[in-house]
Design a protein around this motif. Structure first.
Motif, PDB file in Angstrom:
ATOM      1  N   VAL A  99       0.840  -1.203   0.000  1.00 60.41           N
ATOM      2  CA  VAL A  99       0.000   0.000   0.000  1.00 60.41           C
ATOM      3  C   VAL A  99       0.876   1.255   0.000  1.00 60.41           C
ATOM      4  CG1 VAL A  99      -1.717   1.308   1.306  1.00 60.41           C
ATOM      5  CG2 VAL A  99      -1.895  -1.188   1.167  1.00 60.41           C
ATOM      6  N   GLY A 111      -0.363  -5.620   5.944  1.00 63.34           N
ATOM      7  CA  GLY A 111      -1.401  -6.099   6.868  1.00 63.34           C
ATOM      8  C   GLY A 111      -0.937  -7.097   7.898  1.00 63.34           C
ATOM      9  N   GLY A 162       3.935   1.073   8.223  1.00 62.43           N
ATOM     10  CA  GLY A 162       3.223   1.076   9.496  1.00 62.43           C
ATOM     11  C   GLY A 162       3.894   0.168  10.515  1.00 62.43           C
ATOM     12  N   ASP A 192       3.782   4.995  18.648  1.00 59.67           N
ATOM     13  CA  ASP A 192       3.976   3.790  19.447  1.00 59.67           C
ATOM     14  C   ASP A 192       5.027   2.863  18.821  1.00 59.67           C
ATOM     15  OD1 ASP A 192       3.720   1.581  21.085  1.00 59.67           O
ATOM     16  OD2 ASP A 192       1.559   1.618  21.165  1.00 59.67           O
ATOM     17  N   PHE A 240       2.568  11.944   6.201  1.00 64.02           N
ATOM     18  CA  PHE A 240       2.165  10.629   5.686  1.00 64.02           C
ATOM     19  C   PHE A 240       0.714  10.301   6.069  1.00 64.02           C
ATOM     20  CE2 PHE A 240       6.829   9.579   5.630  1.00 64.02           C
ATOM     21  CZ  PHE A 240       6.911   9.187   4.308  1.00 64.02           C
ATOM     22  N   HIS A 297      -7.782   3.893  10.337  1.00 60.95           N
ATOM     23  CA  HIS A 297      -6.423   3.738  10.851  1.00 60.95           C
ATOM     24  C   HIS A 297      -5.967   4.951  11.680  1.00 60.95           C
ATOM     25  CE1 HIS A 297      -6.169   0.238   8.139  1.00 60.95           C
ATOM     26  NE2 HIS A 297      -5.329  -0.190   9.054  1.00 60.95           N
ATOM     27  N   ASN A 347      -7.406   4.106  14.932  1.00 58.83           N
ATOM     28  CA  ASN A 347      -6.573   3.026  15.457  1.00 58.83           C
ATOM     29  C   ASN A 347      -5.377   3.585  16.240  1.00 58.83           C
ATOM     30  OD1 ASN A 347      -5.955   0.235  15.515  1.00 58.83           O
ATOM     31  ND2 ASN A 347      -4.422   0.514  13.910  1.00 58.83           N
ATOM     32  N   GLU A 376      -4.032   4.304  20.951  1.00 62.13           N
ATOM     33  CA  GLU A 376      -2.790   4.243  21.734  1.00 62.13           C
ATOM     34  C   GLU A 376      -2.517   5.593  22.412  1.00 62.13           C
ATOM     35  OE1 GLU A 376      -1.206   1.604  22.508  1.00 62.13           O
ATOM     36  OE2 GLU A 376      -1.305   0.120  20.888  1.00 62.13           O
ATOM     37  N   HIS A 392      -5.374  -3.454  15.625  1.00 62.56           N
ATOM     38  CA  HIS A 392      -4.674  -3.488  16.918  1.00 62.56           C
ATOM     39  C   HIS A 392      -5.263  -2.464  17.905  1.00 62.56           C
ATOM     40  CE1 HIS A 392      -1.309  -4.005  19.684  1.00 62.56           C
ATOM     41  NE2 HIS A 392      -1.174  -2.691  19.721  1.00 62.56           N
TER      42      HIS A 392
HETATM   43  N1  NAD Z   1       6.886  -2.650  18.237  1.00 62.85           N
HETATM   44  C1  NAD Z   1       6.062  -1.990  19.017  1.00 62.85           C
HETATM   45  O1  NAD Z   1       6.439  -1.468  20.065  1.00 62.85           O
HETATM   46  C2  NAD Z   1       4.630  -1.852  18.600  1.00 62.85           C
HETATM   47  C3  NAD Z   1       3.813  -0.945  19.272  1.00 62.85           C
HETATM   48  C4  NAD Z   1       2.489  -0.797  18.848  1.00 62.85           C
HETATM   49  C5  NAD Z   1       2.016  -1.553  17.794  1.00 62.85           C
HETATM   50  N2  NAD Z   1       2.853  -2.444  17.184  1.00 62.85           N
HETATM   51  C6  NAD Z   1       2.370  -3.253  16.084  1.00 62.85           C
HETATM   52  O2  NAD Z   1       1.974  -2.398  15.026  1.00 62.85           O
HETATM   53  C7  NAD Z   1       0.980  -3.052  14.252  1.00 62.85           C
HETATM   54  C8  NAD Z   1      -0.116  -2.081  13.944  1.00 62.85           C
HETATM   55  O3  NAD Z   1       0.443  -1.000  13.241  1.00 62.85           O
HETATM   56  P1  NAD Z   1      -0.338  -0.241  12.085  1.00 62.85           P
HETATM   57  O4  NAD Z   1      -1.695   0.100  12.559  1.00 62.85           O
HETATM   58  O5  NAD Z   1       0.546   0.825  11.598  1.00 62.85           O
HETATM   59  O6  NAD Z   1      -0.578  -1.396  11.012  1.00 62.85           O
HETATM   60  P2  NAD Z   1      -0.049  -1.633   9.518  1.00 62.85           P
HETATM   61  O7  NAD Z   1       1.405  -1.536   9.432  1.00 62.85           O
HETATM   62  O8  NAD Z   1      -0.690  -2.905   9.086  1.00 62.85           O
HETATM   63  O9  NAD Z   1      -0.677  -0.432   8.680  1.00 62.85           O
HETATM   64  C9  NAD Z   1      -2.070  -0.370   8.502  1.00 62.85           C
HETATM   65  C10 NAD Z   1      -2.444  -0.248   7.033  1.00 62.85           C
HETATM   66  O10 NAD Z   1      -2.172   1.061   6.589  1.00 62.85           O
HETATM   67  C11 NAD Z   1      -1.402   1.024   5.387  1.00 62.85           C
HETATM   68  N3  NAD Z   1      -0.614   2.238   5.373  1.00 62.85           N
HETATM   69  C12 NAD Z   1       0.563   2.473   5.978  1.00 62.85           C
HETATM   70  N4  NAD Z   1       0.898   3.759   5.821  1.00 62.85           N
HETATM   71  C13 NAD Z   1      -0.060   4.340   5.084  1.00 62.85           C
HETATM   72  C14 NAD Z   1      -0.276   5.668   4.617  1.00 62.85           C
HETATM   73  N5  NAD Z   1       0.559   6.687   4.920  1.00 62.85           N
HETATM   74  N6  NAD Z   1      -1.391   5.924   3.873  1.00 62.85           N
HETATM   75  C15 NAD Z   1      -2.271   4.917   3.615  1.00 62.85           C
HETATM   76  N7  NAD Z   1      -2.131   3.666   4.038  1.00 62.85           N
HETATM   77  C16 NAD Z   1      -1.035   3.381   4.788  1.00 62.85           C
HETATM   78  C17 NAD Z   1      -0.631  -0.264   5.505  1.00 62.85           C
HETATM   79  O11 NAD Z   1      -0.213  -0.711   4.241  1.00 62.85           O
HETATM   80  C18 NAD Z   1      -1.662  -1.181   6.127  1.00 62.85           C
HETATM   81  O12 NAD Z   1      -2.534  -1.643   5.117  1.00 62.85           O
HETATM   82  C19 NAD Z   1       0.540  -4.263  15.042  1.00 62.85           C
HETATM   83  O13 NAD Z   1       1.055  -5.419  14.474  1.00 62.85           O
HETATM   84  C20 NAD Z   1       1.137  -4.042  16.423  1.00 62.85           C
HETATM   85  O14 NAD Z   1       1.438  -5.244  17.079  1.00 62.85           O
HETATM   86  C21 NAD Z   1       4.137  -2.593  17.558  1.00 62.85           C
END
Ligand code: NAD
Length: 419
Positions: free
Chosen positions: A69, A97, A130, A162, A195, A203, A206, A210, A316
Protein backbone atom coordinates in the motif's frame (compact mmCIF):
# COMPACT_ATOMS: atom_id res chain seq x y z
CA UNK A 1 33.61 -11.23 35.94
CA UNK A 2 33.37 -13.09 39.22
CA UNK A 3 34.37 -16.60 40.29
CA UNK A 4 32.71 -18.58 43.02
CA UNK A 5 35.99 -19.43 44.73
CA UNK A 6 38.35 -17.18 46.60
CA UNK A 7 41.54 -17.57 44.59
CA UNK A 8 44.55 -15.67 43.43
CA UNK A 9 43.87 -13.97 40.16
CA UNK A 10 46.20 -13.72 37.19
CA UNK A 11 47.25 -10.30 35.90
CA UNK A 12 44.34 -10.26 33.55
CA UNK A 13 41.96 -10.70 36.48
CA UNK A 14 40.21 -13.58 34.78
CA UNK A 15 41.98 -16.79 35.71
CA UNK A 16 42.35 -18.40 39.08
CA UNK A 17 45.75 -19.78 39.95
CA UNK A 18 46.18 -22.82 42.16
CA UNK A 19 42.53 -23.56 42.72
CA UNK A 20 39.91 -25.30 40.58
CA UNK A 21 37.35 -23.00 39.06
CA UNK A 22 33.81 -24.24 38.76
CA UNK A 23 31.80 -21.16 38.00
CA UNK A 24 32.19 -17.94 36.10
CA UNK A 25 29.75 -15.04 36.18
CA UNK A 26 29.98 -12.55 33.34
CA UNK A 27 28.60 -9.06 33.65
CA UNK A 28 28.51 -6.41 31.01
CA UNK A 29 26.24 -3.62 29.96
CA UNK A 30 25.06 -2.41 26.63
CA UNK A 31 24.03 1.23 26.76
CA UNK A 32 21.61 2.21 24.05
CA UNK A 33 20.99 5.53 22.46
CA UNK A 34 18.60 6.25 19.68
CA UNK A 35 17.09 9.29 18.15
CA UNK A 36 13.52 10.19 17.34
CA UNK A 37 13.09 13.24 15.24
CA UNK A 38 10.25 15.08 13.56
CA UNK A 39 10.73 16.38 10.04
CA UNK A 40 8.10 17.26 7.50
CA UNK A 41 8.07 16.03 3.92
CA UNK A 42 10.89 13.56 4.32
CA UNK A 43 10.55 12.40 0.72
CA UNK A 44 11.12 15.88 -0.66
CA UNK A 45 14.51 15.56 -2.41
CA UNK A 46 15.47 18.89 -0.85
CA UNK A 47 15.05 17.43 2.64
CA UNK A 48 18.38 15.74 3.54
CA UNK A 49 17.15 14.11 6.79
CA UNK A 50 16.94 10.50 5.58
CA UNK A 51 20.58 10.52 4.48
CA UNK A 52 21.86 12.69 7.30
CA UNK A 53 23.80 9.82 8.84
CA UNK A 54 25.94 9.63 5.72
CA UNK A 55 26.83 13.25 4.99
CA UNK A 56 29.95 13.44 2.83
CA UNK A 57 30.01 9.72 2.05
CA UNK A 58 30.40 8.71 -1.56
CA UNK A 59 29.13 5.53 -3.23
CA UNK A 60 26.10 5.41 -0.95
CA UNK A 61 23.79 2.38 -1.05
CA UNK A 62 20.53 1.90 0.79
CA UNK A 63 18.20 -1.05 1.20
CA UNK A 64 14.62 0.06 1.69
CA UNK A 65 11.63 -2.02 2.75
CA UNK A 66 8.03 -0.93 2.43
CA UNK A 67 4.63 -2.57 1.93
CA UNK A 68 2.35 -2.80 -1.07
CA UNK A 69 0.00 0.00 0.00
CA UNK A 70 2.76 2.42 0.94
CA UNK A 71 4.58 1.52 -2.27
CA UNK A 72 1.51 2.31 -4.35
CA UNK A 73 1.18 5.70 -2.65
CA UNK A 74 4.81 6.73 -2.14
CA UNK A 75 6.96 4.24 -4.08
CA UNK A 76 7.74 6.62 -6.93
CA UNK A 77 8.76 9.37 -4.52
CA UNK A 78 10.88 6.96 -2.47
CA UNK A 79 12.80 5.82 -5.56
CA UNK A 80 13.07 9.38 -6.91
CA UNK A 81 14.51 10.54 -3.56
CA UNK A 82 17.39 8.09 -3.63
CA UNK A 83 17.96 8.57 -7.36
CA UNK A 84 18.11 12.33 -6.84
CA UNK A 85 20.83 11.86 -4.22
CA UNK A 86 22.78 9.41 -6.42
CA UNK A 87 22.21 6.55 -3.96
CA UNK A 88 22.23 3.01 -5.30
CA UNK A 89 19.11 1.47 -3.81
CA UNK A 90 16.82 -1.50 -3.77
CA UNK A 91 13.21 -1.34 -2.58
CA UNK A 92 11.70 -4.56 -1.27
CA UNK A 93 7.90 -4.50 -1.16
CA UNK A 94 6.16 -6.77 1.36
CA UNK A 95 2.48 -7.68 1.47
CA UNK A 96 0.65 -5.31 3.80
CA UNK A 97 -1.40 -6.10 6.87
CA UNK A 98 -1.39 -7.97 10.15
CA UNK A 99 -2.02 -11.35 8.55
CA UNK A 100 1.35 -11.06 6.81
CA UNK A 101 3.23 -10.29 10.01
CA UNK A 102 5.00 -13.61 10.03
CA UNK A 103 8.40 -15.25 10.22
CA UNK A 104 8.16 -15.86 6.45
CA UNK A 105 8.20 -12.10 5.92
CA UNK A 106 11.23 -11.73 8.21
CA UNK A 107 13.13 -14.38 6.28
CA UNK A 108 12.19 -12.69 3.03
CA UNK A 109 13.70 -9.44 4.26
CA UNK A 110 16.83 -11.22 5.51
CA UNK A 111 17.32 -12.95 2.16
CA UNK A 112 16.89 -9.71 0.24
CA UNK A 113 19.39 -7.99 2.56
CA UNK A 114 21.82 -10.78 1.86
CA UNK A 115 21.22 -10.59 -1.90
CA UNK A 116 21.82 -6.84 -1.74
CA UNK A 117 25.08 -7.56 0.08
CA UNK A 118 24.30 -5.07 2.78
CA UNK A 119 27.19 -3.66 4.76
CA UNK A 120 26.07 -4.03 8.34
CA UNK A 121 28.25 -1.21 9.60
CA UNK A 122 27.52 1.47 7.06
CA UNK A 123 24.24 0.68 5.32
CA UNK A 124 21.24 0.90 7.65
CA UNK A 125 18.09 -0.75 6.40
CA UNK A 126 15.30 1.79 5.96
CA UNK A 127 11.78 0.67 6.92
CA UNK A 128 9.03 2.89 5.54
CA UNK A 129 5.55 1.83 6.62
CA UNK A 130 3.22 1.08 9.50
CA UNK A 131 3.71 -0.88 12.71
CA UNK A 132 3.53 -4.23 10.96
CA UNK A 133 6.23 -3.37 8.45
CA UNK A 134 8.52 -1.80 11.06
CA UNK A 135 8.13 -4.78 13.43
CA UNK A 136 9.06 -7.20 10.62
CA UNK A 137 12.01 -5.19 9.34
CA UNK A 138 13.31 -4.50 12.85
CA UNK A 139 13.18 -8.19 13.62
CA UNK A 140 15.06 -9.06 10.42
CA UNK A 141 17.65 -6.34 11.13
CA UNK A 142 18.19 -7.66 14.65
CA UNK A 143 18.79 -11.17 13.31
CA UNK A 144 20.84 -10.42 10.22
CA UNK A 145 24.48 -10.99 11.16
CA UNK A 146 23.27 -10.74 14.75
CA UNK A 147 22.47 -7.03 14.33
CA UNK A 148 22.32 -4.59 11.47
CA UNK A 149 21.29 -0.97 12.05
CA UNK A 150 17.96 0.24 10.76
CA UNK A 151 16.01 3.45 10.39
CA UNK A 152 12.26 3.64 10.92
CA UNK A 153 10.04 5.98 8.97
CA UNK A 154 6.51 5.37 10.29
CA UNK A 155 3.66 6.13 7.93
CA UNK A 156 0.70 5.33 10.22
CA UNK A 157 -0.40 6.98 13.45
CA UNK A 158 0.31 3.84 15.49
CA UNK A 159 3.74 3.84 13.91
CA UNK A 160 4.35 7.48 14.85
CA UNK A 161 3.27 7.37 18.47
CA UNK A 162 3.98 3.79 19.45
CA UNK A 163 5.57 1.15 17.19
CA UNK A 164 8.15 3.63 15.88
CA UNK A 165 9.45 4.94 19.19
CA UNK A 166 10.15 1.88 21.36
CA UNK A 167 12.59 -1.00 21.19
CA UNK A 168 10.42 -3.97 20.29
CA UNK A 169 10.30 -5.92 17.06
CA UNK A 170 8.30 -9.05 16.37
CA UNK A 171 5.91 -11.17 14.38
CA UNK A 172 2.87 -13.28 15.11
CA UNK A 173 3.52 -16.98 15.49
CA UNK A 174 1.54 -20.13 16.14
CA UNK A 175 -1.70 -18.14 16.37
CA UNK A 176 -0.27 -15.79 19.00
CA UNK A 177 0.35 -12.08 18.74
CA UNK A 178 4.03 -11.02 18.61
CA UNK A 179 5.09 -14.44 19.91
CA UNK A 180 8.51 -14.14 18.27
CA UNK A 181 10.54 -10.98 18.51
CA UNK A 182 13.51 -9.07 19.86
CA UNK A 183 14.36 -5.87 21.68
CA UNK A 184 16.18 -3.92 19.03
CA UNK A 185 15.58 -0.17 18.72
CA UNK A 186 16.20 1.55 15.42
CA UNK A 187 19.15 3.91 15.30
CA UNK A 188 16.85 6.66 14.16
CA UNK A 189 13.13 7.13 13.82
CA UNK A 190 12.03 9.93 11.54
CA UNK A 191 8.53 11.23 12.17
CA UNK A 192 6.68 12.87 9.30
CA UNK A 193 3.05 13.53 10.04
CA UNK A 194 2.25 14.38 6.42
CA UNK A 195 2.17 10.63 5.69
CA UNK A 196 -1.08 10.55 7.66
CA UNK A 197 -2.89 12.53 4.96
CA UNK A 198 -3.33 9.36 2.91
CA UNK A 199 -4.29 7.13 5.84
CA UNK A 200 -7.98 6.21 6.08
CA UNK A 201 -10.08 7.36 9.03
CA UNK A 202 -10.19 3.92 10.59
CA UNK A 203 -6.42 3.74 10.85
CA UNK A 204 -6.30 7.25 12.29
CA UNK A 205 -8.74 6.08 14.99
CA UNK A 206 -6.57 3.03 15.46
CA UNK A 207 -3.59 5.22 16.37
CA UNK A 208 -5.72 7.51 18.53
CA UNK A 209 -6.45 4.45 20.71
CA UNK A 210 -2.79 4.24 21.73
CA UNK A 211 -2.81 7.99 22.39
CA UNK A 212 -5.90 7.58 24.56
CA UNK A 213 -4.05 4.86 26.47
CA UNK A 214 -1.29 7.30 27.45
CA UNK A 215 -3.93 9.89 28.39
CA UNK A 216 -5.80 7.50 30.67
CA UNK A 217 -2.81 6.20 32.60
CA UNK A 218 -0.73 9.34 32.99
CA UNK A 219 -1.85 12.51 31.26
CA UNK A 220 -5.17 14.13 32.17
CA UNK A 221 -4.37 17.14 29.95
CA UNK A 222 -3.99 14.80 26.96
CA UNK A 223 -7.38 13.30 27.80
CA UNK A 224 -8.95 16.77 27.88
CA UNK A 225 -7.44 17.53 24.47
CA UNK A 226 -8.87 14.32 23.03
CA UNK A 227 -12.23 15.08 24.59
CA UNK A 228 -12.33 18.63 23.26
CA UNK A 229 -10.74 18.12 19.85
CA UNK A 230 -11.16 14.41 19.09
CA UNK A 231 -13.60 14.87 16.23
CA UNK A 232 -11.44 17.51 14.56
CA UNK A 233 -8.23 15.55 15.07
CA UNK A 234 -9.80 12.60 13.32
CA UNK A 235 -11.24 14.70 10.51
CA UNK A 236 -7.98 16.58 9.87
CA UNK A 237 -5.81 13.45 10.29
CA UNK A 238 -3.72 15.26 12.91
CA UNK A 239 -2.38 17.73 10.38
CA UNK A 240 -1.63 21.28 11.46
CA UNK A 241 0.26 24.27 10.17
CA UNK A 242 2.57 24.10 13.20
CA UNK A 243 3.63 20.48 12.65
CA UNK A 244 7.19 19.49 13.24
CA UNK A 245 8.56 21.54 16.10
CA UNK A 246 11.12 18.89 16.96
CA UNK A 247 10.76 15.93 19.29
CA UNK A 248 13.55 14.65 21.43
CA UNK A 249 13.06 12.13 24.22
CA UNK A 250 15.39 13.83 26.68
CA UNK A 251 13.63 17.16 26.43
CA UNK A 252 11.72 18.76 29.24
CA UNK A 253 7.99 18.11 29.31
CA UNK A 254 6.08 19.70 26.48
CA UNK A 255 4.42 22.41 28.57
CA UNK A 256 7.73 23.64 29.96
CA UNK A 257 9.44 23.73 26.61
CA UNK A 258 6.60 25.62 25.05
CA UNK A 259 6.32 28.12 27.84
CA UNK A 260 10.07 28.74 27.57
CA UNK A 261 9.63 29.45 23.89
CA UNK A 262 6.45 31.46 24.29
CA UNK A 263 4.67 29.07 21.96
CA UNK A 264 1.14 27.78 21.92
CA UNK A 265 0.66 24.50 20.18
CA UNK A 266 -2.24 23.58 18.00
CA UNK A 267 -4.16 20.58 19.41
CA UNK A 268 -2.82 18.08 16.85
CA UNK A 269 0.82 18.89 17.54
CA UNK A 270 0.32 18.94 21.29
CA UNK A 271 -1.53 15.62 21.20
CA UNK A 272 1.20 13.89 19.16
CA UNK A 273 4.00 15.39 21.26
CA UNK A 274 2.40 14.55 24.59
CA UNK A 275 1.67 11.00 23.44
CA UNK A 276 5.25 10.37 22.33
CA UNK A 277 6.75 12.12 25.31
CA UNK A 278 4.55 10.17 27.71
CA UNK A 279 5.40 6.90 26.01
CA UNK A 280 9.14 7.60 26.12
CA UNK A 281 9.01 8.63 29.77
CA UNK A 282 7.72 5.15 30.50
CA UNK A 283 9.95 3.26 28.07
CA UNK A 284 13.33 4.85 28.73
CA UNK A 285 13.86 3.60 32.32
CA UNK A 286 12.54 0.14 31.47
CA UNK A 287 13.43 -0.38 27.82
CA UNK A 288 14.23 -4.08 28.24
CA UNK A 289 11.08 -4.63 30.33
CA UNK A 290 12.91 -6.03 33.35
CA UNK A 291 10.15 -4.45 35.41
CA UNK A 292 6.94 -6.18 34.43
CA UNK A 293 4.57 -3.65 35.97
CA UNK A 294 4.31 -1.34 32.99
CA UNK A 295 1.53 1.22 32.76
CA UNK A 296 1.99 1.23 28.98
CA UNK A 297 0.63 -2.33 29.07
CA UNK A 298 -2.73 -0.77 29.87
CA UNK A 299 -5.18 -1.98 27.23
CA UNK A 300 -2.83 -4.83 26.34
CA UNK A 301 -3.99 -7.52 28.77
CA UNK A 302 -7.00 -8.98 26.95
CA UNK A 303 -6.48 -7.28 23.60
CA UNK A 304 -3.79 -9.60 22.16
CA UNK A 305 -6.20 -12.54 22.35
CA UNK A 306 -9.21 -10.51 21.25
CA UNK A 307 -7.25 -9.13 18.29
CA UNK A 308 -5.93 -12.52 17.17
CA UNK A 309 -9.32 -14.23 17.57
CA UNK A 310 -11.08 -11.50 15.64
CA UNK A 311 -8.37 -11.14 12.94
CA UNK A 312 -8.81 -9.48 10.47
CA UNK A 313 -12.00 -7.85 11.77
CA UNK A 314 -10.34 -5.82 14.54
CA UNK A 315 -7.31 -3.60 14.16
CA UNK A 316 -4.67 -3.49 16.92
CA UNK A 317 -5.83 -0.16 18.37
CA UNK A 318 -9.47 -1.21 18.17
CA UNK A 319 -8.73 -4.30 20.26
CA UNK A 320 -6.80 -2.08 22.70
CA UNK A 321 -9.85 0.22 22.92
CA UNK A 322 -12.13 -2.72 23.76
CA UNK A 323 -9.66 -3.80 26.48
CA UNK A 324 -9.56 -0.25 27.86
CA UNK A 325 -13.36 -0.05 27.93
CA UNK A 326 -13.56 -3.35 29.78
CA UNK A 327 -10.89 -2.41 32.32
CA UNK A 328 -12.50 1.01 32.81
CA UNK A 329 -15.70 -0.79 33.82
CA UNK A 330 -13.68 -3.06 36.11
CA UNK A 331 -12.12 0.03 37.68
CA UNK A 332 -15.56 1.56 38.14
CA UNK A 333 -16.80 -1.59 39.86
CA UNK A 334 -13.85 -1.32 42.26
CA UNK A 335 -14.55 2.33 42.99
CA UNK A 336 -11.39 3.52 41.22
CA UNK A 337 -13.26 5.38 38.50
CA UNK A 338 -16.61 7.15 38.95
CA UNK A 339 -19.62 6.48 36.73
CA UNK A 340 -19.18 10.01 35.32
CA UNK A 341 -15.52 9.37 34.49
CA UNK A 342 -16.43 6.05 32.84
CA UNK A 343 -19.03 7.89 30.76
CA UNK A 344 -16.44 10.46 29.71
CA UNK A 345 -13.95 7.73 28.75
CA UNK A 346 -16.47 5.78 26.67
CA UNK A 347 -17.63 9.11 25.22
CA UNK A 348 -14.10 9.92 24.01
CA UNK A 349 -13.84 6.46 22.45
CA UNK A 350 -17.06 7.24 20.62
CA UNK A 351 -15.69 10.58 19.44
CA UNK A 352 -12.54 8.87 18.20
CA UNK A 353 -14.68 6.28 16.34
CA UNK A 354 -13.27 3.46 18.44
CA UNK A 355 -15.25 0.39 19.50
CA UNK A 356 -15.92 -0.02 23.22
CA UNK A 357 -17.25 -3.53 22.96
CA UNK A 358 -16.82 -6.60 20.80
CA UNK A 359 -18.56 -10.00 20.71
CA UNK A 360 -15.22 -11.46 21.88
CA UNK A 361 -15.84 -9.81 25.24
CA UNK A 362 -17.09 -12.95 26.94
CA UNK A 363 -15.63 -14.94 29.85
CA UNK A 364 -14.82 -17.76 27.39
CA UNK A 365 -12.30 -15.48 25.72
CA UNK A 366 -11.32 -13.16 28.57
CA UNK A 367 -10.40 -15.83 31.13
CA UNK A 368 -7.88 -17.67 28.89
CA UNK A 369 -6.63 -14.29 27.66
CA UNK A 370 -5.82 -13.26 31.24
CA UNK A 371 -4.18 -16.62 31.84
CA UNK A 372 -1.95 -16.13 28.80
CA UNK A 373 -1.01 -12.64 29.98
CA UNK A 374 -0.18 -13.96 33.46
CA UNK A 375 2.32 -16.34 31.83
CA UNK A 376 3.77 -13.39 29.94
CA UNK A 377 4.02 -11.35 33.18
CA UNK A 378 5.92 -13.98 35.15
CA UNK A 379 3.05 -15.56 37.01
CA UNK A 380 1.18 -12.47 38.15
CA UNK A 381 -1.67 -10.52 36.64
CA UNK A 382 -0.01 -7.11 37.06
CA UNK A 383 -3.13 -5.69 35.48
CA UNK A 384 -3.10 -1.91 35.16
CA UNK A 385 -6.45 -0.31 35.99
CA UNK A 386 -7.21 3.39 35.64
CA UNK A 387 -7.55 5.49 38.77
CA UNK A 388 -9.74 8.41 37.78
CA UNK A 389 -8.40 9.88 34.55
CA UNK A 390 -4.64 10.21 34.19
CA UNK A 391 -3.39 7.67 36.72
CA UNK A 392 -3.22 3.90 37.16
CA UNK A 393 -2.74 1.13 39.69
CA UNK A 394 -1.74 -2.53 39.31
CA UNK A 395 -3.94 -5.32 40.63
CA UNK A 396 -3.32 -9.05 40.97
CA UNK A 397 -6.61 -10.32 42.29
CA UNK A 398 -9.02 -10.30 39.35
CA UNK A 399 -11.38 -13.28 39.50
CA UNK A 400 -13.34 -15.01 36.76
CA UNK A 401 -16.55 -13.79 38.38
CA UNK A 402 -15.32 -10.20 38.32
CA UNK A 403 -14.41 -10.50 34.65
CA UNK A 404 -17.80 -11.97 33.77
CA UNK A 405 -19.64 -9.23 35.66
CA UNK A 406 -17.56 -6.48 34.05
CA UNK A 407 -18.07 -7.95 30.57
CA UNK A 408 -21.82 -8.07 31.22
CA UNK A 409 -21.86 -4.48 32.47
CA UNK A 410 -19.80 -3.29 29.51
CA UNK A 411 -22.23 -4.95 27.12
CA UNK A 412 -25.07 -3.07 28.79
CA UNK A 413 -23.45 0.37 29.07
CA UNK A 414 -22.03 0.32 25.58
CA UNK A 415 -25.39 -0.46 23.94
CA UNK A 416 -26.36 2.52 21.84
CA UNK A 417 -23.10 4.27 22.69
CA UNK A 418 -20.25 2.97 20.58
CA UNK A 419 -20.70 -0.72 20.07
N1 NAD B 1 6.89 -2.65 18.24
C1 NAD B 1 6.06 -1.99 19.02
O1 NAD B 1 6.44 -1.47 20.06
C2 NAD B 1 4.63 -1.85 18.60
C3 NAD B 1 3.81 -0.95 19.27
C4 NAD B 1 2.49 -0.80 18.85
C5 NAD B 1 2.02 -1.55 17.79
N2 NAD B 1 2.85 -2.44 17.18
C6 NAD B 1 2.37 -3.25 16.08
O2 NAD B 1 1.97 -2.40 15.03
C7 NAD B 1 0.98 -3.05 14.25
C8 NAD B 1 -0.12 -2.08 13.94
O3 NAD B 1 0.44 -1.00 13.24
P1 NAD B 1 -0.34 -0.24 12.08
O4 NAD B 1 -1.69 0.10 12.56
O5 NAD B 1 0.55 0.83 11.60
O6 NAD B 1 -0.58 -1.40 11.01
P2 NAD B 1 -0.05 -1.63 9.52
O7 NAD B 1 1.40 -1.54 9.43
O8 NAD B 1 -0.69 -2.90 9.09
O9 NAD B 1 -0.68 -0.43 8.68
C9 NAD B 1 -2.07 -0.37 8.50
C10 NAD B 1 -2.44 -0.25 7.03
O10 NAD B 1 -2.17 1.06 6.59
C11 NAD B 1 -1.40 1.02 5.39
N3 NAD B 1 -0.61 2.24 5.37
C12 NAD B 1 0.56 2.47 5.98
N4 NAD B 1 0.90 3.76 5.82
C13 NAD B 1 -0.06 4.34 5.08
C14 NAD B 1 -0.28 5.67 4.62
N5 NAD B 1 0.56 6.69 4.92
N6 NAD B 1 -1.39 5.92 3.87
C15 NAD B 1 -2.27 4.92 3.61
N7 NAD B 1 -2.13 3.67 4.04
C16 NAD B 1 -1.03 3.38 4.79
C17 NAD B 1 -0.63 -0.26 5.51
O11 NAD B 1 -0.21 -0.71 4.24
C18 NAD B 1 -1.66 -1.18 6.13
O12 NAD B 1 -2.53 -1.64 5.12
C19 NAD B 1 0.54 -4.26 15.04
O13 NAD B 1 1.06 -5.42 14.47
C20 NAD B 1 1.14 -4.04 16.42
O14 NAD B 1 1.44 -5.24 17.08
C21 NAD B 1 4.14 -2.59 17.56
Amino acid sequence: MQQNTQTTRGNDGLFAVGSPVTHWSVQTSNPVQYEIRASENLLDPLNPTILEDAVGTTGLRRFVVTDTVVDSLYGERIRAYFTHHGVEHRVLVLDDGESHKSMDAVLRVAKAMDDFGIDRRREPVIAIGGGVLMDIVGFAASLYRRSTPFIRIPTTLIGLVDAGVGAKTGVNHNGHKNRLGTYFPADRTLLDRTFLTTLDDRHISNGLAEILKIALIKDARLFDLLEQHGTGLLRDKLQSPAAGIGLTPADAPVGQRLAARGLHLDPATEVVERAIHGMLEELQPNLWEKVLERVVDYGHTFSPTIEMNALPALLHGEAVAVDMALTTVMAERRGLVSAYQRERILGVMNRLALPAWHPQCTPDVLVPALRDTVRHRDGQQRLPLPVGIGSAVFVNDVTEAELAAAAQQLAEVSVGANR
